[in-house]
Design an enzyme around this catalytic site. Sequence first.
Site: not given
Ligand code: COA
Length: 171
Positions: A20, A44, A98, A136
Amino acid sequence: MRCPKIAVYPGTFDPITYGHLDLIKRALKLFDQVIVAIGENPAKKPLFTLEERREMIWESLRELRNGDEKRVTVESFSGLLVDFAAQKGACAIVRGLRAVSDFEYEFQMALMNRRLNRRIDTVFLMPGFRWIYISSTIVKEAAQFGGDVSGLVPPVVERKLREKYALNQDY
Ligand code: COA
C-alpha cells in the site's frame, strides 16, 4: 491558477502493508494530494479497529520523511466511495492492480463507480514487483501463526500484529 489534483486511495487497510505504501508513493508522483481513505467493505470483518488502522497508517507514513507526507491525509468514510471523493474535490480514485486475478473485481468496481459519478475516474497503478504477492489477509495469516512478516509491513504494524494475536490467544 490550476486546481490541485486530488486523488483518493481507498481500502480497508487491515492492516496497511509496504505494498500500500508503495502505491501511495507512486500516487504522489501523479497527484498533488492523496487522501488515504479507510472505507467499509461489507464483505470484510476487520481485525483492527478503525482507530488502530488510522494510527498504523499515520505512523507508517512517517517513513516518507521527505516532505511528501504533508501531501497525504488519512480519513475514513462510510457510504459510497464516489460521494466521499466528490465531497473532497477529488478527480480520481487510485487502486492497485497486483495480478490478473485483481482485474475482474477492480474492473467491476471502477465501472460501477463511474456509473455513479462520471466526473471521477479510477486510475490503476501497479505496485513494485516485490509486493505483488502480498495482501493484508496473507500477512495476518502468517503473523497469526508466528511467521516473520518483517519487510512486508512497517515496524509499527508488525508490533501491532504481535500484540493483537498474543491478546487473542489469552481467550
Ligand atoms: N499491496 C498490498 N496489498 C494490496 C495492494 C497493494 N498495493 N493493493 C491491494 N491490496 C490488497 C489489500 O491488502 C486487500 O487485501 P485483503 O483482501 O487481504 O484484505 C485487497 O488487496 C483489496 O482490498 P482493499 O484495497 O482493502 O479494498 P477492498 O476490496 O476491501 O475495498 C473499498 C474497500 C472501501 C474501496 C470498497 O469496498 C468501497 O468502495 N466501499 C464503499 C462502498 C462503495 O462505494 N462501493 C463501490 C461501489 S458499489
